[in-house]
Scaffold this active site. Structure first.
Site, mmCIF file in Angstrom:
data_model
loop_
_atom_site.group_PDB
_atom_site.id
_atom_site.type_symbol
_atom_site.label_atom_id
_atom_site.label_comp_id
_atom_site.label_asym_id
_atom_site.label_seq_id
_atom_site.Cartn_x
_atom_site.Cartn_y
_atom_site.Cartn_z
ATOM 1 N N GLY A 69 6.629 0.081 -3.575
ATOM 2 C CA GLY A 69 6.757 -0.098 -2.138
ATOM 3 C C GLY A 69 6.235 -1.452 -1.663
ATOM 4 N N THR A 70 5.110 -1.865 -2.204
ATOM 5 C CA THR A 70 4.508 -3.131 -1.776
ATOM 6 C C THR A 70 5.441 -4.300 -2.066
ATOM 7 O OG1 THR A 70 2.296 -2.235 -2.160
ATOM 8 C CG2 THR A 70 2.500 -4.640 -2.079
ATOM 9 N N GLN A 177 6.950 6.680 2.891
ATOM 10 C CA GLN A 177 6.476 8.048 3.107
ATOM 11 C C GLN A 177 7.621 9.009 3.445
ATOM 12 O OE1 GLN A 177 3.455 9.420 2.739
ATOM 13 N NE2 GLN A 177 2.439 7.518 2.180
ATOM 14 N N SER A 197 9.198 4.011 -2.699
ATOM 15 C CA SER A 197 8.319 3.935 -3.863
ATOM 16 C C SER A 197 8.313 5.254 -4.623
ATOM 17 C CB SER A 197 6.896 3.606 -3.401
ATOM 18 O OG SER A 197 6.010 3.670 -4.501
ATOM 19 N N HIS A 199 6.308 6.701 -6.859
ATOM 20 C CA HIS A 199 5.143 7.588 -7.047
ATOM 21 C C HIS A 199 4.801 8.398 -5.796
ATOM 22 C CE1 HIS A 199 1.637 5.439 -5.076
ATOM 23 N NE2 HIS A 199 2.489 4.431 -5.130
ATOM 24 N N THR A 235 12.610 -8.225 -17.023
ATOM 25 C CA THR A 235 13.162 -7.114 -17.793
ATOM 26 C C THR A 235 12.931 -5.801 -17.050
ATOM 27 O OG1 THR A 235 12.810 -8.296 -19.835
ATOM 28 C CG2 THR A 235 13.022 -5.902 -20.012
ATOM 29 N N CYS A 323 -5.461 3.034 0.592
ATOM 30 C CA CYS A 323 -5.565 1.607 0.329
ATOM 31 C C CYS A 323 -6.748 0.966 1.013
ATOM 32 C CB CYS A 323 -4.285 0.914 0.758
ATOM 33 S SG CYS A 323 -2.851 1.808 0.210
HETATM 34 C C1 PLP Z 1 2.166 3.798 -0.547
HETATM 35 C C2 PLP Z 1 2.804 3.009 0.522
HETATM 36 C C3 PLP Z 1 3.231 1.687 0.291
HETATM 37 C C4 PLP Z 1 2.965 0.974 -1.004
HETATM 38 O O1 PLP Z 1 3.747 1.481 -2.058
HETATM 39 P P1 PLP Z 1 3.286 1.183 -3.576
HETATM 40 O O2 PLP Z 1 4.423 1.647 -4.387
HETATM 41 O O3 PLP Z 1 2.047 1.983 -3.794
HETATM 42 O O4 PLP Z 1 3.051 -0.283 -3.680
HETATM 43 C C5 PLP Z 1 3.869 1.025 1.306
HETATM 44 N N1 PLP Z 1 4.103 1.621 2.498
HETATM 45 C C6 PLP Z 1 3.717 2.882 2.764
HETATM 46 C C7 PLP Z 1 4.035 3.494 4.078
HETATM 47 C C8 PLP Z 1 3.059 3.620 1.779
HETATM 48 O O5 PLP Z 1 2.663 4.861 2.047
#
Ligand code: PLP
Length: 378
Positions: A69-70, A177, A197, A199, A235, A323
């Site tokens: 996500g980041t 989310q 994301s 996870h 990769t 975070c």
């Molecule tokens: C967890 C989260 C991210 C970051 O995602 P990662 O895959 O952990 O880098 C970004 N935005 C929101 C709203 C999140 O909850």
């Protein structure tokens, strides 16, 4: 252990691990190599891209795999602002974004871009009139999260997208989310870029994607080989991508029942906490809320202490988001919805998941009642 922090991360589903396994073992080929062994990996990556594209009803060529996500958020903001600098240097976002957006905006400001942050009401929702007024001649991008990670607030995506379309501004959403949890309609919402994301929806960590509508200009964020249509080099994380697609398939197949179940458990839990623990109140919206999210304020206590005591009792929850546990500052999201510093330090977030049971919530309720009483006496 009772795990109530699914907004921080989710366990990797067993079906997902099983789907990934071959790509760590006999199918370890590099997807960019020409021989058949490598082409098995290529097929797996492209099949995953098709699965993800289908969940959104978009073209496979519009899905770009990233490290999460980041990275997707960074790419969407930096590359778009750079590529459209000829049109203007202004973007609009909100006060309640994840740091992946907020700190990227800080960086953009240092690079000479202008960022307007929209405020939110007690529910955590932006004002559409304020958005409309914030759009200028030189506004390139609107980036507004679909669902907030701390208080679970859902925005009126259709209305925001309609404004963006009418005013000719690109619309990005951090849907980390939301994706896999609630229905997403990129076409109906007029979303041109979307971050997700793995996870956060029972896939592996370190994997995500950015949906980018065909025809958008962008700069590469990571330079190197020609992977991801030359737009994101490196990769491919083949096992991660395969696992993420499997996780997406499972999430979308069971979405309705999971939403219904989590919403029901959430509302019951809110009711019990707020009626049985004096002073406790729900933060954010009652209705425009992610199914599994509860954020409760317990006035008069320190949430960080409550989190530690709950941990000793085997219950994982968080104060603020995952975070910023080390931050001394109160959460920017809780401040933005109008809480005082003292109130913001008194909130805990509980986020339910697929495997959360009523028994676990009953146990959590009992423990909360006991611990809040102890903390208030201190
Ligand atoms: C967890 C989260 C991210 C970051 O995602 P990662 O895959 O952990 O880098 C970004 N935005 C929101 C709203 C999140 O909850």
């Amino acid at each position: 252990m009772i795990y109530l922090d699914h907004a921080a991360t989710t366990p990797t589903a067993s079906e997902v691990r099983a789907a990934m396994e071959p790509y760590y073992q006999r199918r370890y080929g590099n997807a960019s190599t020409p021989y058949e062994f490598g082409q098995h990996s290529r097929e797996a990556v492209e099949n995953a891209r098709k699965i993800i594209a289908d969940t959104l009803g978009v073209q496979t060529s519009e899905i770009y795999f990233t490290s999460g996500g980041t990275e997707s958020d960074n790419w969407a903001l930096k590359a778009t602002m750079e590529a459209y600098a000829f049109r203007g240097r202004h973007m609009i976002t909100t006060q309640i974004e994840h740091h992946a957006i907020g700190n990227t905006c800080e960086y953009l400001r240092k690079r000479g871009f202008e960022v307007t942050e929209l405020s939110v009401d007690r529910d955590g929702r932006i004002s559409l009139e304020q958005l409309e007024r914030a759009i200028r001649q030189d506004t390139v991008l609107i980036s507004i999260m679909c669902a907030n990670n701390e208080i679970g607030t859902l925005q009126d995506m259709e209305a925001i997208g309609e404004i963006a379309r009418r005013r000719g501004v690109i619309f990005h959403t951090d849907a980390v989310q939301a994706y896999g949890q609630i229905p997403i309609d990129v076409n109906g919402w007029n979303v041109q870029m979307l971050s997700a994301s793995s996870h956060k929806f029972y896939g592996p960590k370190g994997c995500g994607f950015l949906y980018m509508k065909q025809g958008l200009r962008t700069e590469s964020m990571i330079h190197g080989g020609s992977q991801e249509s030359g737009r994101r080099a490196g990769t491919e994380n083949v096992p991660g991508i395969v696992g993420m697609a499997k996780a997406a398939q499972l999430a979308f197949a069971h979405m309705d029942e999971t939403m219904e179940r989590e919403t029901w458990m959430r509302d019951r839990m809110i009711h019990h906490i707020c009626s049985e623990i004096p002073g406790a109140f729900l933060v954010g919206s009652q209705t425009h809320r992610l199914p599994g999210n509860l954020n409760i304020c317990f006035p008069g206590i320190q949430a960080s202490n409550l989190v530690l005591l709950l941990d000793e009792a085997g219950i994982c929850v968080s104060a603020g988001s995952a975070c910023n546990t080390s931050e001394a500052e109160p959460s920017h999201v809780l401040k933005a919805v109008g809480l005082s510093d003292a109130q913001a330090y008194a909130c805990i977030r509980m986020t339910l998941g697929r495997d959360t049971t009523v028994q676990e919530l009953q146990e959590t309720l009992r423990t909360l009642k006991r611990l809040v009483k102890i903390l208030k006496k201190r």
